[in-house]
Design a protein around this motif. Structure first.
Motif, PDB file in Angstrom:
ATOM      1  N   ASP A 184       4.493  12.139  -0.639  1.00  0.00           N
ATOM      2  CA  ASP A 184       3.299  11.291  -0.635  1.00  0.00           C
ATOM      3  C   ASP A 184       2.577  11.568  -1.944  1.00  0.00           C
ATOM      4  O   ASP A 184       1.843  12.546  -2.070  1.00  0.00           O
ATOM      5  N   VAL A 200       2.594  16.202   0.462  1.00  0.00           N
ATOM      6  CA  VAL A 200       1.540  15.460  -0.232  1.00  0.00           C
ATOM      7  C   VAL A 200       1.155  16.232  -1.492  1.00  0.00           C
ATOM      8  O   VAL A 200       0.960  17.448  -1.432  1.00  0.00           O
ATOM      9  N   ALA A 258       0.443   9.517  -3.370  1.00  0.00           N
ATOM     10  CA  ALA A 258      -0.656   8.539  -3.423  1.00  0.00           C
ATOM     11  C   ALA A 258      -1.636   8.845  -4.555  1.00  0.00           C
ATOM     12  O   ALA A 258      -2.113   7.939  -5.236  1.00  0.00           O
ATOM     13  N   CYS A 259      -1.920  10.146  -4.726  1.00  0.00           N
ATOM     14  CA  CYS A 259      -2.971  10.561  -5.668  1.00  0.00           C
ATOM     15  C   CYS A 259      -2.415  11.071  -6.995  1.00  0.00           C
ATOM     16  O   CYS A 259      -3.189  11.500  -7.845  1.00  0.00           O
ATOM     17  N   LYS A 287      -7.940   5.821  -6.151  1.00  0.00           N
ATOM     18  CA  LYS A 287      -6.964   6.569  -6.958  1.00  0.00           C
ATOM     19  C   LYS A 287      -7.172   6.249  -8.446  1.00  0.00           C
ATOM     20  O   LYS A 287      -7.973   5.397  -8.789  1.00  0.00           O
ATOM     21  N   SER A 344       0.851  -1.193   0.000  1.00  0.00           N
ATOM     22  CA  SER A 344       0.000   0.000   0.000  1.00  0.00           C
ATOM     23  C   SER A 344       0.887   1.243   0.000  1.00  0.00           C
ATOM     24  O   SER A 344       2.108   1.151   0.205  1.00  0.00           O
ATOM     25  N   CYS A 345       0.266   2.387  -0.170  1.00  0.00           N
ATOM     26  CA  CYS A 345       1.025   3.643  -0.035  1.00  0.00           C
ATOM     27  C   CYS A 345       1.418   3.849   1.420  1.00  0.00           C
ATOM     28  O   CYS A 345       2.494   4.381   1.705  1.00  0.00           O
ATOM     29  N   THR A 346       0.560   3.427   2.334  1.00  0.00           N
ATOM     30  CA  THR A 346       0.877   3.575   3.758  1.00  0.00           C
ATOM     31  C   THR A 346       2.163   2.839   4.110  1.00  0.00           C
ATOM     32  O   THR A 346       3.028   3.371   4.812  1.00  0.00           O
ATOM     33  N   THR A 402      -1.139   9.628   6.016  1.00  0.00           N
ATOM     34  CA  THR A 402       0.087  10.436   5.954  1.00  0.00           C
ATOM     35  C   THR A 402       0.649  10.657   7.356  1.00  0.00           C
ATOM     36  O   THR A 402       1.863  10.576   7.574  1.00  0.00           O
ATOM     37  N   SER A 414      -0.082   5.075  -4.355  1.00  0.00           N
ATOM     38  CA  SER A 414      -1.164   4.171  -3.951  1.00  0.00           C
ATOM     39  C   SER A 414      -1.904   3.621  -5.157  1.00  0.00           C
ATOM     40  O   SER A 414      -2.137   4.341  -6.129  1.00  0.00           O
ATOM     41  N   SER A 449      -4.956  16.026   4.806  1.00  0.00           N
ATOM     42  CA  SER A 449      -4.591  14.845   4.021  1.00  0.00           C
ATOM     43  C   SER A 449      -5.337  13.651   4.580  1.00  0.00           C
ATOM     44  O   SER A 449      -5.806  13.678   5.721  1.00  0.00           O
TER      45      SER A 449
HETATM   46  C1  LIG Z   1      -4.994   7.175  -0.287  1.00  0.00           C
HETATM   47  C2  LIG Z   1      -3.930   7.911   0.353  1.00  0.00           C
HETATM   48  C3  LIG Z   1      -2.979   7.276   1.170  1.00  0.00           C
HETATM   49  C4  LIG Z   1      -3.080   5.828   1.543  1.00  0.00           C
HETATM   50  O1  LIG Z   1      -2.960   4.961   0.461  1.00  0.00           O
HETATM   51  P1  LIG Z   1      -3.126   3.382   0.708  1.00  0.00           P
HETATM   52  O2  LIG Z   1      -2.584   2.769  -0.536  1.00  0.00           O
HETATM   53  O3  LIG Z   1      -4.592   3.138   0.901  1.00  0.00           O
HETATM   54  O4  LIG Z   1      -2.334   3.018   1.902  1.00  0.00           O
HETATM   55  C5  LIG Z   1      -1.943   8.033   1.678  1.00  0.00           C
HETATM   56  N1  LIG Z   1      -1.833   9.349   1.419  1.00  0.00           N
HETATM   57  C6  LIG Z   1      -2.732  10.000   0.661  1.00  0.00           C
HETATM   58  C7  LIG Z   1      -2.550  11.466   0.381  1.00  0.00           C
HETATM   59  C8  LIG Z   1      -3.821   9.310   0.117  1.00  0.00           C
HETATM   60  O5  LIG Z   1      -4.723   9.968  -0.609  1.00  0.00           O
END
Ligand SMILES: *Cc1c(COP(=O)(O)O)cnc(C)c1O
Length: 379
Positions: free
Chosen positions: A151, A125, A153-154, A180, A53-55, A83, A175, A79
């Protein structure tokens, strides 16, 4: 109901997943390796390390930097809560910085006031896919010996000064959650410009093993692995990676369609007083991962009333991006002035935007907002 988001998935993804199942090798293997290379290529960076995951990519980033107890890590409160959570997972303290009203991102201006001698890292982010202007922030951090993690993720498909977001990031986390653009169900990626960091990340995501299970499987000779440090199980599966490879092939079309739909929103909402819509910043282009609008104080309806009106019209909009410092999990955590964060989280909402959104559906969304503002429908 018109959903706020729907992943764009087809038969090709189903076939790719089935192919992996038929192959008999479903855990991290050749598809993951191929996905890492292709993704890193697309982002314009040398090294990609697929994770769960992104986490976990964010946590791994902080771990690679040696962030731990006693350290402070500056993050936006504005966020998704992951994060901030990854900082706690690393044993450090998240310190919340405010964001710029224009793009919803932290900047050198908002971060500087919350830096202390204990600050060891900053996580910037690219909120909702709008690129943060990383350059000045990176300079500020470099001057103070502070690491900068992105970060992203998006942000897949977004650009900064004409290049893909993340292309020059020491550490960026991505992510593949269905919320996403590009999805593998669950999944994430760590990208880095530093091959040594990538190599260590590959071991750490697989329990600290010095030989991957896939490499051991391919070897004709018995391989005895060793564990040089305590690692994690942050692996992605080949089933996910096979889906990700198909999704990656759709990325350009996804971004193009989202930008067309966003242009439609901009045009149809342009004459609505008290509505400010997210747009490209001067320093880059967004992928419109989320299309948010901010309601001015004199808009006839409150944000929550407008969400209710939209729901009655069959439109599933969402409250804007959360403010982590207001959650019970972060009660009492250090932060500076978060005035812009609080204004944006209270006054923004996210309108439906996804690849297969039709013009008629977009018309329903727009006309509901227009009527709420006392204007005539556009369609
Ligand atoms: C969705 C998101 C995450 C978490 O992503 P996962 O893959 O669900 O762990 C982290 N940071 C931001 C800014 C996000 O939008």
């Amino acid at each position: 109901m018109i959903p706020v988001m729907r992943p764009w998935l087809g038969e090709e993804e189903a076939e790719a997943a089935a192919g992996v199942v038929r192959s008999g090798w479903v855990a991290q293997g050749p598809r993951v390796a191929e996905f890492e290379d292709r993704f890193a290529d697309r982002v314009g960076v040398r090294n990609g390390v697929a994770v769960s995951s992104c986490t976990t990519a964010l946590h791994l980033s902080l771990h690679l930097l040696g962030v731990g107890p006693g350290d402070e890590v500056v993050v936006p409160s504005f966020s998704f809560i992951a994060t901030a959570n990854c900082v706690v997972h690393a044993g450090a303290t998240p310190v919340f910085a405010d964001v710029e009203a224009e793009d919803g991102n932290i900047s050198e201006r908002t971060v500087e006031p919350v830096l202390t001698p204990r600050t060891t890292a900053v996580i910037v982010v690219h909120q909702a896919g709008v690129p943060a202007d990383v350059g000045p922030l990176r300079e500020l951090c470099r001057d103070r010996g502070i690491a900068l993690v992105e970060d992203a993720a998006c942000a897949v498909g977004a650009t900064l000064h004409g290049r893909p977001v993340g292309s020059d990031a020491l550490l960026a986390a991505w992510s593949f959650h269905p919320r996403k653009l590009l999805t593998t169900g669950e999944g994430g990626m760590l990208t880095t410009t530093d091959p040594a960091l990538a190599e260590r990340a590959r071991r750490l995501r697989e329990h600290g093993m010095d030989v991957s299970a896939a490499a051991r499987h391919l070897s004709r000779q018995p391989v005895l692995e060793s564990y040089g440090e305590v690692g994690f199980n942050y692996r992605m599966t080949d089933i996910q990676a096979a889906i990700g490879l198909v999704q990656l092939g759709r990325l350009d079309a996804m971004v193009q369609r989202r930008r067309e739909l966003a242009a439609g929103y901009h045009e149809l909402l342009a004459d609505v007083p008290g509505v400010r819509a997210v747009h490209d910043p001067v320093h880059g282009t967004t992928n419109y991962q989320s299309f948010w609008v901010e309601l001015a104080a004199d808009f006839p309806l409150s944000r929550n009333e407008l969400l209710g009106t939209l729901a009655e019209a069959g439109v599933s909009a969402r409250a804007g991006i959360m403010a982590s410092h207001r959650q019970p999990a972060y009660a009492g955590h250090p932060h500076g002035d978060l005035g812009t964060t609080e204004r944006l989280t209270d006054r923004t909402l996210i309108l439906p935007l996804f690849h297969e959104l039709t013009e008629a559906e977009q018309g329903t969304v727009v006309d509901t907002v227009r009527r709420a503002a006392g204007l005539r429908a556009a369609s």
